[in-house]
Scaffold this active site. Structure first.
Site, mmCIF file in Angstrom:
data_model
loop_
_atom_site.group_PDB
_atom_site.id
_atom_site.type_symbol
_atom_site.label_atom_id
_atom_site.label_comp_id
_atom_site.label_asym_id
_atom_site.label_seq_id
_atom_site.Cartn_x
_atom_site.Cartn_y
_atom_site.Cartn_z
ATOM 1 C CE LYS A 130 -51.078 -41.144 11.252
ATOM 2 N NZ LYS A 130 -51.334 -40.798 12.669
ATOM 3 C CG ASN A 131 -51.881 -37.086 12.060
ATOM 4 O OD1 ASN A 131 -52.309 -38.226 12.243
ATOM 5 N ND2 ASN A 131 -50.643 -36.746 12.325
ATOM 6 C CB CYS B 257 -47.445 -44.372 22.643
ATOM 7 S SG CYS B 257 -46.971 -42.763 22.069
ATOM 8 N NE ARG C 177 -48.904 -38.718 22.144
ATOM 9 C CZ ARG C 177 -49.098 -39.225 20.918
ATOM 10 N NH1 ARG C 177 -48.629 -40.399 20.643
ATOM 11 N NH2 ARG C 177 -49.788 -38.556 20.009
ATOM 12 C CG ASP D 243 -45.835 -36.287 13.298
ATOM 13 O OD1 ASP D 243 -47.014 -36.044 13.018
ATOM 14 O OD2 ASP D 243 -45.447 -36.539 14.449
ATOM 15 N NE ARG E 112 -50.860 -46.680 14.716
ATOM 16 C CZ ARG E 112 -50.748 -46.051 15.884
ATOM 17 N NH1 ARG E 112 -49.839 -46.422 16.752
ATOM 18 N NH2 ARG E 112 -51.536 -45.044 16.183
#
Ligand code: EPZ
Length: 451
Positions: A22-23, A117, A122, A308, A400
């Site tokens: 994803k990243n 968030c 952020r 993560d 997500r």
């Protein structure tokens, strides 16, 4: 809203194919704004965050279609738009990655400040500072960052902040510098594999970048970028999440399309804890059949232990034979999962950016709530091993970053299913999937009663 029902106790056994990262996908999709010609991307995962980015790109005149073979084709059809609206950026912070490409290619960018968030503040001050070093005029208006420059000029940029470098900040500055006049040197650049993948993609389109993967990246500006065909690297965080799932259920998983070389710090900690991690002709094999040893873990920028995977490892260590210490150096408030895990019987005590994990014999199923992407994945992992049933609400957080995680886990033996709230009112009896293993996983092998 969807929720997960998990009946704990099954050992996971089988093979899981790891998807594209994803990243890596998100900044590479944003980079398509820079391209004159068509781009074809393989292994872009079909995730909610990717959908959000494709919607934003459509707003910004980048058309995308998914081919029958799953590849994404993208092409710029309109360069008049430069505004990434709050509504889209609010939903997905990585939308800020369009800032650099818009500024470089369309001479201006208007991007909503992403705000905070659940994992903490952020800020994007390093992003803006870096782009200003390339000659951009920057302003803040009604919550939007306004950037403009007729022609960016290469320069020396330092991207180190109080918590190390910035991953998407490095991506933004890198994407802006590829069309700047002259040479740009980024010091204290992020070294994450996702940055290396972005640089490799940009070079395939005609950029001149070297040093990617090190703290010093050098970019010589070019007139324009063409297009290319590129395969996204595997998702190391998805892989790490399934490694923990295999370990915590005393199971054995083969992870295909898994880059163990992107997971050095994770494999180091898992082996220290007593988990077996081997490579077997291109497939990572993860197994655990004995008591788990405690460990100390501190999250660091790559190649350190990734923030993560902090929540997922915390779940594993909550069942270790002793006390562990987890320190979060990237997002010091990234502990939304602690209260929920304590409701499941974990013994976690937060002391500022550190959590003391006191090992317990087992976790107990409970209704819990997902809060952010990786904390939610940790709750799934906890449910796999908890005694009884765990109900995880607001699983949109998980969608997500994980494509149908419940199907991948059920396919290797987990008793997990996705349900909709309204189905409960219809009195639909809960359906169970997966098969119970020979013995509940919360018993260590030597505790399993002999027949
Ligand atoms: C990327 O976020 C990832 N997201 C995050 O993954 C990941 O947790 C993070 O990097 C750290 O590895 C994407 O790549 C889309 P940072 P990013 O800028 O780039 C501070 C997930 O679960 N900072 O590297 O937003 C910041 O507050 C997500 O997939 C500044 O101070 O993170 C943080 O403490 C969550 N000023 C630290 O640096 C800035 O201008 C690292 O942030 C930018 C960041």
């Amino acid at each position: 809203m969807d929720y997960f029902l998990i009946n704990g106790g099954n050992r996971l056994r089988g093979r899981i194919e790891i998807g594209g990262a994803k990243n890596a996908s998100l900044p590479i999709l944003a980079a398509c704004i820079l391209c004159e010609d068509e781009v074809v991307l393989h292994d872009v995962p079909d995730l909610a965050d990717v959908q959000s980015m494709l919607l934003l790109l459509e707003e910004l005149g980048v058309q995308s279609t998914r081919r029958a073979d799953g590849a994404l084709r993208l092409r710029v059809v309109d360069e008049s738009r430069v505004h990434a609206e709050y509504d889209l950026v609010r939903k997905m912070r990585a939308s800020v990655c369009v800032m650099g490409p818009l500024l470089a290619k369309r001479k201006e960018a208007r991007v909503s400040m992403p705000g905070g968030c659940n994992i903490g503040d952020r800020p994007i001050n390093l992003h803006v500072q870096g782009l200003r070093r390339l000659g951009a005029a920057a302003d803040l208006k009604n919550g939007d960052v306004l950037l403009a420059s007729e022609q960016l000029i290469g320069g020396d940029i330092f991207l180190g902040g109080p918590f190390g470098s910035t991953v998407t900040g490095t991506a933004n500055v890198l994407m802006a510098a590829v069309l700047a006049k002259g040479r740009t040197v980024i010091e204290a650049a992020a070294c994450e594999p996702e940055i290396t993948d972005l640089a490799d993609f940009l070079n395939a389109c005609g950029a001149k970048i070297s040093g990617q993967g090190t703290p010093c990246i050098v970019i010589d500006g070019v007139e324009q970028l063409g297009g290319c065909e590129h395969r996204i690297i595997p998702d190391r965080i998805e892989a790490g999440t399934f490694m923990v799932a295999a370990a915590i259920t005393n199971g054995e998983l083969e992870l295909a399309n898994c880059r163990l070389d992107h997971l050095g710090a994770v494999v180091d900690r898992l082996r220290h804890i007593g988990v077996t991690v081997e490579r077997d002709n291109g497939v990572a094999v993860v197994a655990s059949t004995r008591r788990l040893e405690p460990a100390d873990v501190t999250t660091q920028p790559y190649p350190g232990f990734p923030t993560d995977l902090q929540a997922q490892l915390m779940v594993l260590l909550s069942l270790a034979d002793g006390n562990s210490v987890i320190t979060e150096k990237i997002f010091p408030d990234r502990f939304m999962h602690v209260a929920e895990l304590n409701r499941m019987g974990a013994m976690l005590r937060k002391e500022g950016p550190t959590v003391i994990v006191e090992g317990v014999r087992h976790l107990i199923g409970a209704p819990v709530m997902a809060s952010d992407l990786r904390a939610s994945a940790a709750l799934v992992v906890a449910g796999l091993v908890a005694q009884g049933q765990t109900r995880i609400s607001r699983v949109y957080h998980i969608d997500r970053g994980y494509k149908e995680i419940e199907k991948k886990l059920a396919a290797v033996g987990a008793d997990i299913e996705r349900r909709q709230e309204q189905a409960e009112e219809e009195g639909a009896p809960p359906r169970r999937s997966g098969t119970h293993a020979d013995a509940p996983v919360w018993l260590a092998p030597h505790e399993v009663p002999t027949k």
